[in-house]
Structures are given as structure tokens and as C-alpha cells.
Motif scaffolding. Structure first.
Motif, PDB file in Angstrom:
ATOM      1  N   LYS A   1       0.867  -1.181   0.000  1.00 38.83           N
ATOM      2  CA  LYS A   1       0.000   0.000   0.000  1.00 38.83           C
ATOM      3  C   LYS A   1       0.898   1.224   0.000  1.00 38.83           C
ATOM      4  CE  LYS A   1      -3.548   2.748   2.103  1.00 38.83           C
ATOM      5  NZ  LYS A   1      -3.844   3.455   3.318  1.00 38.83           N
ATOM      6  N   VAL A   2       0.623   2.147  -0.922  1.00 37.52           N
ATOM      7  CA  VAL A   2       1.392   3.384  -1.019  1.00 37.52           C
ATOM      8  C   VAL A   2       0.458   4.584  -0.937  1.00 37.52           C
ATOM      9  CG1 VAL A   2       3.292   2.361  -2.336  1.00 37.52           C
ATOM     10  CG2 VAL A   2       1.327   3.323  -3.562  1.00 37.52           C
ATOM     11  N   ASN A   3       1.017   5.707  -0.467  1.00 38.40           N
ATOM     12  CA  ASN A   3       0.263   6.952  -0.331  1.00 38.40           C
ATOM     13  C   ASN A   3       1.100   8.114  -0.835  1.00 38.40           C
ATOM     14  OD1 ASN A   3      -1.864   5.692   1.219  1.00 38.40           O
ATOM     15  ND2 ASN A   3      -0.506   5.755   2.978  1.00 38.40           N
ATOM     16  N   SER A   4       0.418   9.065  -1.421  1.00 35.23           N
ATOM     17  CA  SER A   4       1.080  10.309  -1.788  1.00 35.23           C
ATOM     18  C   SER A   4       0.219  11.477  -1.331  1.00 35.23           C
ATOM     19  CB  SER A   4       1.323  10.372  -3.307  1.00 35.23           C
ATOM     20  OG  SER A   4       0.099  10.371  -4.004  1.00 35.23           O
ATOM     21  N   ASP A   5       0.796  12.639  -1.407  1.00 33.74           N
ATOM     22  CA  ASP A   5       0.095  13.886  -1.116  1.00 33.74           C
ATOM     23  C   ASP A   5      -0.700  13.799   0.184  1.00 33.74           C
ATOM     24  OD1 ASP A   5       1.265  14.909  -3.476  1.00 33.74           O
ATOM     25  OD2 ASP A   5      -0.333  14.011  -4.671  1.00 33.74           O
ATOM     26  N   ASN A   6      -2.004  14.084   0.152  1.00 33.62           N
ATOM     27  CA  ASN A   6      -2.796  14.172   1.382  1.00 33.62           C
ATOM     28  C   ASN A   6      -3.105  12.830   2.036  1.00 33.62           C
ATOM     29  OD1 ASN A   6      -2.921  16.979   1.281  1.00 33.62           O
ATOM     30  ND2 ASN A   6      -4.681  16.927  -0.107  1.00 33.62           N
ATOM     31  N   ALA A   7      -2.858  11.735   1.361  1.00 33.79           N
ATOM     32  CA  ALA A   7      -3.137  10.416   1.942  1.00 33.79           C
ATOM     33  C   ALA A   7      -2.017   9.930   2.852  1.00 33.79           C
ATOM     34  CB  ALA A   7      -3.378   9.397   0.835  1.00 33.79           C
ATOM     35  N   GLN A   8      -0.875  10.581   2.843  1.00 41.39           N
ATOM     36  CA  GLN A   8       0.237  10.137   3.683  1.00 41.39           C
ATOM     37  C   GLN A   8      -0.173  10.171   5.159  1.00 41.39           C
ATOM     38  OE1 GLN A   8       4.327  11.343   2.076  1.00 41.39           O
ATOM     39  NE2 GLN A   8       2.986  12.985   1.350  1.00 41.39           N
ATOM     40  N   SER A   9       0.298   9.198   5.907  1.00 45.80           N
ATOM     41  CA  SER A   9      -0.076   9.108   7.317  1.00 45.80           C
ATOM     42  C   SER A   9       0.613  10.174   8.167  1.00 45.80           C
ATOM     43  CB  SER A   9       0.214   7.707   7.864  1.00 45.80           C
ATOM     44  OG  SER A   9       1.582   7.415   7.768  1.00 45.80           O
ATOM     45  N   GLU A  10       1.617  10.816   7.632  1.00 45.03           N
ATOM     46  CA  GLU A  10       2.277  11.967   8.255  1.00 45.03           C
ATOM     47  C   GLU A  10       2.425  13.043   7.171  1.00 45.03           C
ATOM     48  OE1 GLU A  10       3.492  12.568  11.404  1.00 45.03           O
ATOM     49  OE2 GLU A  10       2.753  10.642  12.113  1.00 45.03           O
TER      50      GLU A  10
END
Length: 171
Positions: free
Chosen positions: A75-84
């Protein structure tokens, strides 16, 4: 050994839920109380939560298969989805989970390399992740791949506050 990585869709929700619970329990179940583990799994891997994450344009899940058998996921996140809040040039690897039967096949490294490729396509300069302070095997793995500890944050396993080390790597 044929390896395939494919994007997870909402149609895969039940499979994603099943593998999430199984791999998380395998990795962290013995080090936590049954109640804290149960509460965390109920909160993090319920259908509504997973569907919301799957539908977020700044997040993506990818299954990895070995010889047509589901072996794990990323699972990857960028921009506003990052957990920090790490900034626009950062790309998060939130989860890499491999089923027990497929550990030590190099799949984690393949998923990290896939995440780096995704980050580069998104014009990110840094890839980062959190790793539990007591997950020494994972820390060694990420260190070997060039990640360095830059900070830490709290992670709650039910009611138990735990510490995740924040690791990053320039790409």
C-alpha cells in the motif's frame, strides 16, 4: 517462479481484508495482547475503512502473486493520503505484508522497487515508511536497502501506544 504485481480494486475488497488480517496477525500478533490486536484489526481492516482507502485517489494497493498464488501486498500513499505530513516531494510506503509461506523469496524487495518506480512516475524525490521499533528484521531489511531513520511517531495498537521509526530514502 513467476511474479506478477497488479493493482487492487474495490472488487478485491474481501481478499484484501482477508490477507490484511492474516499478515498483520502473523507479524504482530505474538507481541500484543489479544484484545489490542482484535481492536486494531476491527478498526483498520473493516470493509468501510478498506473501501475508503481503495477509493482514495492518493492511495493505491497492489497484490503480488507467485505462480498465480496471492503472496502479499503493498500500500502506497502520496500527497494528502500520507499518514504523516511529509511534503509534496515525499511518497509513503504504508504497508508491505507478505504471507508466511512466501517470506524470504525477495518479494519485499520487489515491492519496494515497485514503490520506488511509482514514486518516480509521480515525480517524488523521497520514499518513506514507518517501522515498529521492535520489528528488528524489518529495520535491518530497510537499512540494507538504503533507508535511514529520520524521526519517529506514535502508533496505537488498540490502547497500547507504540513507537514507529520513520525511515526515508532519496530516490
Amino acid at each position: 517462479m513467476a511474479i506478477k504485481i497488479r493493482k487492487v480494486t474495490v472488487a478485491d475488497l474481501s481478499t484484501l481484508k482477508e490477507i490484511s488480517i492474516k499478515t498483520f496477525t502473523d507479524t504482530f500478533g505474538k507481541q500484543n495482547t489479544a484484545k489490542n490486536l482484535h481492536d486494531y484489526l476491527e478498526e483498520s481492516y473493516n470493509d468501510g475503512q478498506l473501501k475508503q482507502e481503495l477509493e482514495n485517489d492518493d492511495s493505491a494497493f497492489y497484490f503480488i502473486f507467485v505462480d498465480h498464488q496471492l503472496a502479499g501486498y503493498l500500500k502506497v500513499n502520496s500527497d494528502n493520503a500520507q499518514s504523516e505530513s511529509m511534503g509534496e516531494n515525499h511518497f509513503e510506503v504504508e504497508r508491505i505484508y507478505i504471507l508466511p509461506a512466501f517470506k524470504h523469496f525477495g518479494l519485499g524487495k520487489q515491492l519496494i522497487n515497485y514503490a520506488i518506480k511509482l514514486a518516480k512516475v509521480a515525480n517524488k524525490q523521497v520514499i518513506w515508511l514507518g517501522v515498529w521499533e521492535r520489528n528488528f528484521a524489518a529495520q535491518g531489511f530497510y537499512n540494507h536497502l538504503g533507508f535511514q531513520r529520520i524521526s519517529e511517531h506514535s502508533f496505537y495498537m488498540g490502547t497500547d501506544p507504540q513507537t514507529d521509526y520513520i525511515l526515508e530514502k532519496s530516490i
